[in-house]
Design a protein around this motif. Structure first.
Motif, PDB file in Angstrom:
ATOM      1  N   UNK A   1      -8.503   3.297  11.946  1.00  0.00           N
ATOM      2  CA  UNK A   1      -7.864   4.471  11.571  1.00  0.00           C
ATOM      3  C   UNK A   1      -6.662   4.765  12.349  1.00  0.00           C
ATOM      4  N   UNK A   2      -5.542   5.184  11.794  1.00  0.00           N
ATOM      5  CA  UNK A   2      -4.480   5.695  12.435  1.00  0.00           C
ATOM      6  C   UNK A   2      -4.196   7.098  12.454  1.00  0.00           C
ATOM      7  N   UNK A   3      -3.576   7.689  13.286  1.00  0.00           N
ATOM      8  CA  UNK A   3      -3.507   9.207  13.510  1.00  0.00           C
ATOM      9  C   UNK A   3      -2.056   9.509  13.678  1.00  0.00           C
TER      10      UNK A   3
ATOM     11  N   UNK B   1       0.788   1.954   5.722  1.00  0.00           N
ATOM     12  CA  UNK B   1       0.061   1.603   4.608  1.00  0.00           C
ATOM     13  C   UNK B   1       0.238   0.245   4.193  1.00  0.00           C
ATOM     14  N   UNK B   2       1.357  -0.512   4.681  1.00  0.00           N
ATOM     15  CA  UNK B   2       1.648  -1.994   4.361  1.00  0.00           C
ATOM     16  C   UNK B   2       0.904  -2.880   5.187  1.00  0.00           C
ATOM     17  N   UNK B   3       0.040  -2.144   6.301  1.00  0.00           N
ATOM     18  CA  UNK B   3      -0.471  -3.056   7.371  1.00  0.00           C
ATOM     19  C   UNK B   3      -1.974  -3.340   7.017  1.00  0.00           C
ATOM     20  N   UNK B   4      -2.511  -4.571   6.972  1.00  0.00           N
ATOM     21  CA  UNK B   4      -3.698  -4.911   6.585  1.00  0.00           C
ATOM     22  C   UNK B   4      -4.738  -4.572   7.621  1.00  0.00           C
ATOM     23  N   UNK B   5      -4.450  -4.216   8.782  1.00  0.00           N
ATOM     24  CA  UNK B   5      -5.485  -3.703  10.028  1.00  0.00           C
ATOM     25  C   UNK B   5      -5.654  -2.422   9.979  1.00  0.00           C
TER      26      UNK B   5
ATOM     27  N   UNK C   1      -7.426   3.488   7.076  1.00  0.00           N
ATOM     28  CA  UNK C   1      -7.295   5.005   6.965  1.00  0.00           C
ATOM     29  C   UNK C   1      -6.288   5.615   7.626  1.00  0.00           C
ATOM     30  N   UNK C   2      -5.596   6.573   7.243  1.00  0.00           N
ATOM     31  CA  UNK C   2      -4.577   7.474   7.993  1.00  0.00           C
ATOM     32  C   UNK C   2      -4.821   8.734   7.837  1.00  0.00           C
ATOM     33  N   UNK C   3      -4.750   9.425   8.929  1.00  0.00           N
ATOM     34  CA  UNK C   3      -5.064  10.938   8.990  1.00  0.00           C
ATOM     35  C   UNK C   3      -3.905  11.614   9.744  1.00  0.00           C
TER      36      UNK C   3
ATOM     37  N   UNK D   1      -2.219   1.637  -1.581  1.00  0.00           N
ATOM     38  CA  UNK D   1      -2.363   0.127  -1.149  1.00  0.00           C
ATOM     39  C   UNK D   1      -3.544   0.006  -0.307  1.00  0.00           C
ATOM     40  N   UNK D   2      -4.704   0.413  -0.916  1.00  0.00           N
ATOM     41  CA  UNK D   2      -5.905  -0.062  -0.390  1.00  0.00           C
ATOM     42  C   UNK D   2      -6.426   0.840   0.859  1.00  0.00           C
ATOM     43  N   UNK D   3      -5.750   1.864   1.066  1.00  0.00           N
ATOM     44  CA  UNK D   3      -5.890   2.707   2.095  1.00  0.00           C
ATOM     45  C   UNK D   3      -6.208   4.107   1.909  1.00  0.00           C
ATOM     46  N   UNK D   4      -7.144   4.795   2.407  1.00  0.00           N
ATOM     47  CA  UNK D   4      -7.203   6.512   2.018  1.00  0.00           C
ATOM     48  C   UNK D   4      -6.153   7.017   3.232  1.00  0.00           C
ATOM     49  N   UNK D   5      -5.500   8.261   2.761  1.00  0.00           N
ATOM     50  CA  UNK D   5      -4.704   9.057   3.406  1.00  0.00           C
ATOM     51  C   UNK D   5      -5.249  10.240   3.346  1.00  0.00           C
ATOM     52  N   UNK D   6      -5.438  11.093   4.593  1.00  0.00           N
ATOM     53  CA  UNK D   6      -5.696  12.469   4.590  1.00  0.00           C
ATOM     54  C   UNK D   6      -4.763  13.244   5.190  1.00  0.00           C
TER      55      UNK D   6
END
Length: 188
Positions: free
Chosen positions: A27-29, A79-83, A86-88, A143-148
């Motif tokens: 997860x990134x914040x 969004x472009x990073x495979x590592x 999830x982004x909050x 791109x395969x990520x959830x963004x909240x």
């Protein structure tokens, strides 16, 4: 602030804890604010604390001003990073002229998760009454990520994580959860 995401992060597939077979989501914040600094960012720090206590992997936290293009730049990199799974984000979801997080991120979404904003406002109504209608909280996938996208208050971040995001990132939540869908978000 933590160093930028690097290519040395683990591959995209979630890893599994043997204790309860729950994926450790990465997860990134993002804190969106013209006034917060690393020493005054209580909401971003709370989100990091909550995600770590849930057993997820904290990747990076950034603080950016209320600027559509700066927000998009940081989130597009994640969004472009495979590592990153999830982004909050916290902040910038109100109705003033400087609240631009929804406008910044909605164009990046592959899919909008309409129910997230609806549920967030419903739960918030029970906590803060009619003021909940001023929130433009939203979520989507890209791109395969959830963004909240959560409001900037610590109360809103706690509510969003504890009542919506956290349970949905727990593989044990039934009948379904976002964690089990992560590998399927890029299906064609």
């Amino acid at each position: 602030l933590t160093p930028p995401v690097t290519a040395s992060l683990p591959p995209h597939a979630p890893t599994y804890r043997l204790t309860n077979c729950s994926p450790m989501v990465r997860v990134c914040v993002l804190t969106v604010s013209d006034t917060r600094t690393s020493s005054t960012d209580k909401s971003g720090d709370l989100l990091v604390e909550l995600l770590k206590s849930s057993g997820h992997t904290f990747v990076e936290k950034e603080i950016v001003p209320d600027n559509i293009y700066t927000i998009r730049k940081v989130v597009s990199r994640w969004i472009d990073h495979e590592g990153v799974d999830v982004i909050v984000s916290t902040g910038g979801t109100g109705v003033t002229g400087r609240d631009v997080t929804p406008e910044a991120l909605r164009p990046l979404f592959d899919r909008l998760i309409e129910g997230f904003g609806e549920l967030f406002r419903s739960i918030s109504f029970d906590e803060i009454g009619l003021s909940s209608m001023q929130s433009r909280a939203l979520a989507g996938t890209a791109n395969g990520k959830f963004i909240f996208c959560l409001p900037g208050s610590t109360g809103a971040c706690r509510t969003g994580w504890e009542k919506l995001i956290g349970p949905q990132l727990d593989i044990n939540t039934r009948p379904c959860n976002f964690a089990q869908l992560l590998p399927r978000l890029t299906e064609k």
